[in-house]
Write a protein that holds these residues in place. Structure first.
Motif, PDB file in Angstrom:
ATOM      1  N   LEU A   1     -32.720  -5.560 -40.931  1.00 32.23           N
ATOM      2  CA  LEU A   1     -33.600  -6.726 -40.888  1.00 32.23           C
ATOM      3  C   LEU A   1     -32.837  -7.981 -40.492  1.00 32.23           C
ATOM      4  CD1 LEU A   1     -35.655  -6.079 -44.153  1.00 32.23           C
ATOM      5  CD2 LEU A   1     -36.351  -5.647 -41.785  1.00 32.23           C
ATOM      6  N   PHE A   2     -31.517  -7.957 -40.727  1.00 31.36           N
ATOM      7  CA  PHE A   2     -30.674  -9.099 -40.370  1.00 31.36           C
ATOM      8  C   PHE A   2     -29.544  -8.568 -39.480  1.00 31.36           C
ATOM      9  CE2 PHE A   2     -32.370  -9.518 -44.659  1.00 31.36           C
ATOM     10  CZ  PHE A   2     -33.131 -10.667 -44.525  1.00 31.36           C
ATOM     11  N   PRO A   3     -29.820  -8.441 -38.183  1.00 30.13           N
ATOM     12  CA  PRO A   3     -28.847  -7.821 -37.282  1.00 30.13           C
ATOM     13  C   PRO A   3     -27.485  -8.501 -37.315  1.00 30.13           C
ATOM     14  CG  PRO A   3     -30.955  -8.146 -36.194  1.00 30.13           C
ATOM     15  CD  PRO A   3     -31.040  -8.877 -37.506  1.00 30.13           C
ATOM     16  N   VAL A   4     -26.428  -7.687 -37.346  1.00 32.37           N
ATOM     17  CA  VAL A   4     -25.055  -8.185 -37.330  1.00 32.37           C
ATOM     18  C   VAL A   4     -24.420  -7.701 -36.039  1.00 32.37           C
ATOM     19  CG1 VAL A   4     -22.817  -8.156 -38.490  1.00 32.37           C
ATOM     20  CG2 VAL A   4     -24.931  -8.097 -39.838  1.00 32.37           C
ATOM     21  N   ASP A   5     -23.986  -8.640 -35.218  1.00 32.31           N
ATOM     22  CA  ASP A   5     -23.475  -8.276 -33.895  1.00 32.31           C
ATOM     23  C   ASP A   5     -21.970  -8.042 -33.880  1.00 32.31           C
ATOM     24  OD1 ASP A   5     -26.009  -8.483 -32.817  1.00 32.31           O
ATOM     25  OD2 ASP A   5     -25.792 -10.640 -32.432  1.00 32.31           O
ATOM     26  N   ALA A   6     -21.251  -8.446 -34.928  1.00 32.60           N
ATOM     27  CA  ALA A   6     -19.789  -8.335 -34.916  1.00 32.60           C
ATOM     28  C   ALA A   6     -19.354  -6.884 -34.816  1.00 32.60           C
ATOM     29  CB  ALA A   6     -19.227  -8.955 -36.202  1.00 32.60           C
ATOM     30  N   SER A   7     -18.359  -6.617 -33.977  1.00 31.80           N
ATOM     31  CA  SER A   7     -17.842  -5.261 -33.806  1.00 31.80           C
ATOM     32  C   SER A   7     -16.371  -5.326 -33.423  1.00 31.80           C
ATOM     33  CB  SER A   7     -18.650  -4.516 -32.740  1.00 31.80           C
ATOM     34  OG  SER A   7     -18.495  -5.144 -31.492  1.00 31.80           O
ATOM     35  N   ALA A   8     -15.719  -4.178 -33.535  1.00 33.96           N
ATOM     36  CA  ALA A   8     -14.298  -4.101 -33.173  1.00 33.96           C
ATOM     37  C   ALA A   8     -14.011  -2.711 -32.653  1.00 33.96           C
ATOM     38  CB  ALA A   8     -13.427  -4.416 -34.390  1.00 33.96           C
ATOM     39  N   SER A   9     -12.975  -2.607 -31.841  1.00 32.37           N
ATOM     40  CA  SER A   9     -12.570  -1.316 -31.286  1.00 32.37           C
ATOM     41  C   SER A   9     -11.234  -0.918 -31.888  1.00 32.37           C
ATOM     42  CB  SER A   9     -12.458  -1.422 -29.754  1.00 32.37           C
ATOM     43  OG  SER A   9     -12.136  -0.162 -29.220  1.00 32.37           O
ATOM     44  N   LEU A  10     -11.200   0.262 -32.550  1.00 35.66           N
ATOM     45  CA  LEU A  10      -9.969   0.712 -33.194  1.00 35.66           C
ATOM     46  C   LEU A  10      -9.431   1.942 -32.498  1.00 35.66           C
ATOM     47  CD1 LEU A  10     -10.978   0.410 -36.972  1.00 35.66           C
ATOM     48  CD2 LEU A  10      -9.721  -1.228 -35.576  1.00 35.66           C
ATOM     49  N   PRO A  11      -8.084   2.091 -32.421  1.00 34.13           N
ATOM     50  CA  PRO A  11      -7.492   3.289 -31.814  1.00 34.13           C
ATOM     51  C   PRO A  11      -7.918   4.552 -32.567  1.00 34.13           C
ATOM     52  CG  PRO A  11      -5.838   1.581 -32.189  1.00 34.13           C
ATOM     53  CD  PRO A  11      -7.088   1.116 -32.868  1.00 34.13           C
ATOM     54  N   LEU A  12      -8.227   5.617 -31.834  1.00 36.23           N
ATOM     55  CA  LEU A  12      -8.616   6.930 -32.367  1.00 36.23           C
ATOM     56  C   LEU A  12     -10.000   6.920 -33.028  1.00 36.23           C
ATOM     57  CD1 LEU A  12      -5.254   8.028 -34.058  1.00 36.23           C
ATOM     58  CD2 LEU A  12      -6.032   8.503 -31.733  1.00 36.23           C
ATOM     59  N   VAL A  13     -10.569   5.754 -33.236  1.00 33.53           N
ATOM     60  CA  VAL A  13     -11.880   5.668 -33.894  1.00 33.53           C
ATOM     61  C   VAL A  13     -12.961   5.223 -32.921  1.00 33.53           C
ATOM     62  CG1 VAL A  13     -13.196   4.559 -35.742  1.00 33.53           C
ATOM     63  CG2 VAL A  13     -10.810   5.205 -36.116  1.00 33.53           C
ATOM     64  N   GLY A  14     -12.609   4.254 -32.069  1.00 37.20           N
ATOM     65  CA  GLY A  14     -13.576   3.734 -31.113  1.00 37.20           C
ATOM     66  C   GLY A  14     -14.249   2.481 -31.621  1.00 37.20           C
ATOM     67  N   GLU A  15     -15.440   2.227 -31.098  1.00 39.41           N
ATOM     68  CA  GLU A  15     -16.152   1.001 -31.406  1.00 39.41           C
ATOM     69  C   GLU A  15     -16.784   1.088 -32.800  1.00 39.41           C
ATOM     70  OE1 GLU A  15     -17.211  -2.831 -29.921  1.00 39.41           O
ATOM     71  OE2 GLU A  15     -15.971  -1.249 -29.055  1.00 39.41           O
ATOM     72  N   LEU A  16     -16.544   0.064 -33.609  1.00 40.74           N
ATOM     73  CA  LEU A  16     -17.117   0.013 -34.949  1.00 40.74           C
ATOM     74  C   LEU A  16     -17.850  -1.306 -35.133  1.00 40.74           C
ATOM     75  CD1 LEU A  16     -14.225   1.374 -37.202  1.00 40.74           C
ATOM     76  CD2 LEU A  16     -16.397   2.507 -36.708  1.00 40.74           C
ATOM     77  N   SER A  17     -19.054  -1.235 -35.686  1.00 39.54           N
ATOM     78  CA  SER A  17     -19.797  -2.449 -36.017  1.00 39.54           C
ATOM     79  C   SER A  17     -19.438  -2.888 -37.430  1.00 39.54           C
ATOM     80  CB  SER A  17     -21.297  -2.168 -35.910  1.00 39.54           C
ATOM     81  OG  SER A  17     -22.035  -3.228 -36.487  1.00 39.54           O
ATOM     82  N   ALA A  18     -19.693  -4.160 -37.726  1.00 35.49           N
ATOM     83  CA  ALA A  18     -19.421  -4.670 -39.080  1.00 35.49           C
ATOM     84  C   ALA A  18     -20.233  -3.907 -40.124  1.00 35.49           C
ATOM     85  CB  ALA A  18     -19.737  -6.164 -39.136  1.00 35.49           C
ATOM     86  N   THR A  19     -21.423  -3.434 -39.733  1.00 39.96           N
ATOM     87  CA  THR A  19     -22.251  -2.710 -40.706  1.00 39.96           C
ATOM     88  C   THR A  19     -21.671  -1.349 -41.075  1.00 39.96           C
ATOM     89  OG1 THR A  19     -23.617  -1.964 -38.858  1.00 39.96           O
ATOM     90  CG2 THR A  19     -24.420  -3.841 -40.120  1.00 39.96           C
ATOM     91  N   ASP A  20     -20.741  -0.823 -40.268  1.00 36.95           N
ATOM     92  CA  ASP A  20     -20.090   0.449 -40.639  1.00 36.95           C
ATOM     93  C   ASP A  20     -19.297   0.317 -41.927  1.00 36.95           C
ATOM     94  OD1 ASP A  20     -20.749   2.415 -38.591  1.00 36.95           O
ATOM     95  OD2 ASP A  20     -19.758   1.051 -37.210  1.00 36.95           O
ATOM     96  N   PHE A  21     -18.982  -0.919 -42.309  1.00 37.83           N
ATOM     97  CA  PHE A  21     -18.133  -1.143 -43.477  1.00 37.83           C
ATOM     98  C   PHE A  21     -18.937  -1.510 -44.726  1.00 37.83           C
ATOM     99  CE2 PHE A  21     -15.578  -1.930 -39.721  1.00 37.83           C
ATOM    100  CZ  PHE A  21     -14.483  -1.107 -39.968  1.00 37.83           C
ATOM    101  N   VAL A  22     -20.248  -1.344 -44.679  1.00 34.75           N
ATOM    102  CA  VAL A  22     -21.051  -1.527 -45.892  1.00 34.75           C
ATOM    103  C   VAL A  22     -21.535  -0.148 -46.345  1.00 34.75           C
ATOM    104  CG1 VAL A  22     -21.716  -3.904 -45.429  1.00 34.75           C
ATOM    105  CG2 VAL A  22     -23.119  -2.060 -44.550  1.00 34.75           C
ATOM    106  N   PRO A  23     -21.449   0.144 -47.631  1.00 37.27           N
ATOM    107  CA  PRO A  23     -21.642   1.531 -48.114  1.00 37.27           C
ATOM    108  C   PRO A  23     -23.009   2.146 -47.828  1.00 37.27           C
ATOM    109  CG  PRO A  23     -20.589   0.179 -49.798  1.00 37.27           C
ATOM    110  CD  PRO A  23     -20.987  -0.760 -48.710  1.00 37.27           C
ATOM    111  N   LEU A  24     -24.077   1.330 -47.815  1.00 30.66           N
ATOM    112  CA  LEU A  24     -25.415   1.920 -47.669  1.00 30.66           C
ATOM    113  C   LEU A  24     -25.873   2.076 -46.222  1.00 30.66           C
ATOM    114  CD1 LEU A  24     -27.783   0.457 -50.445  1.00 30.66           C
ATOM    115  CD2 LEU A  24     -26.918   2.787 -50.198  1.00 30.66           C
TER     116      LEU A  24
END
Length: 255
Positions: A179-202
């Motif tokens: 409902l509240f889109p988060v656009d922040a993302s990062a690219s990590l070696p061996l993992v690829g593109e990750l959004s900020a929401t990947d780091f919230v448990p639910l």
């Protein structure tokens, strides 16, 4: 195994003797789910889904109710462990059995919360894959139950810990719902593109639950990250339990 069963029965009996906790288990899910549904009814449409906004709200409320209740149980389990398990360990009860009985108790209560919440949701929403959706609810409960253990170790007071936990679950659920889109993302070696929401448990349980309820599908790309959260939190909960129960003598775990 016998000591695990004895410990689990003791924890569950302790849980049943607390009418306030039982009332929360029964009453909180319908109140939260219906509140979320009614609140979302005024939205014309939710971005990223063609589902009715009230249905989106009820799904989000279902996950929040299960996560919050399981988190509270995890929190109370580790706080009560700090008060009693050290004495039981000295009396000869293996720490591994003490910890396992508390985790099993947490899982049982999380499953009960999932049963209540799923039944409430199913009255208002047609669930495409009921078994899959219920399994995801149990997974969300497990994630937050373990998170409650960690919070209880860092903040071993019931009132303060509960307040922190409800804020965590609320913010987590809001970010995970989309409902509240988060656009922040990062690219990590061996993992690829990750959004900020990947780091919230639910977030990953939310995606799995939405796909199961609306489409009857398994959102396979979100299953491994959700299980990774469980693995990481299980290790953190183990360390939190050792920290909370005092002596850090790992050699007595198998005694």
């Amino acid at each position: 195994m016998g000591r695990l069963a004895t410990g689990t029965r003791s924890r569950l009996a302790e849980f049943v003797r607390q009418p306030t906790t039982l009332a929360m288990l029964v009453l909180l899910p319908p109140v939260v789910i219906e509140t979320y549904g009614v609140a979302m009814e005024s939205f014309p449409q939710v971005l990223g889904t063609s589902a009715d906004p009230a249905t989106v709200g009820r799904m989000s409320g279902t996950l929040f109710a299960v996560a919050f209740l399981a988190g509270l149980v995890g929190l109370f389990q580790v706080i009560s462990a700090a008060n009693g398990d050290e004495r039981l360990s000295v009396a000869g009860f293996p720490r591994s059995a003490l910890l396992a009985s508390r985790l099993v108790t947490m899982v049982v209560v999380a499953v009960l919360a999932a049963v209540v919440a799923f039944a409430v949701l199913a009255v208002q929403v047609e669930v495409a894959a009921p078994a899959l959706a219920f399994g995801v609810l149990g997974l969300a409960g497990l994630v937050y139950g373990l998170l409650g253990v960690v919070v209880g170790s860092l903040l071993p007071r019931e009132l303060e810990g509960s307040i922190v936990l409800v804020f965590l679950a609320d913010i987590d659920n809001a970010l995970s719902s989309g409902l509240f889109p988060v656009d922040a993302s990062a690219s990590l070696p061996l993992v690829g593109e990750l959004s900020a929401t990947d780091f919230v448990p639910l977030y990953h349980p939310h995606e799995l639950f939405t796909a199961a309820v609306l489409d009857g599908d398994l959102a396979a790309g979100h299953l491994a990250p959700a299980l990774a959260w469980v693995a990481v939190l299980l290790v953190a909960a183990f360390l939190a339990y050792v920290r909370s129960t005092g002596d850090g003598v790992l050699g007595r775990w198998g005694a």
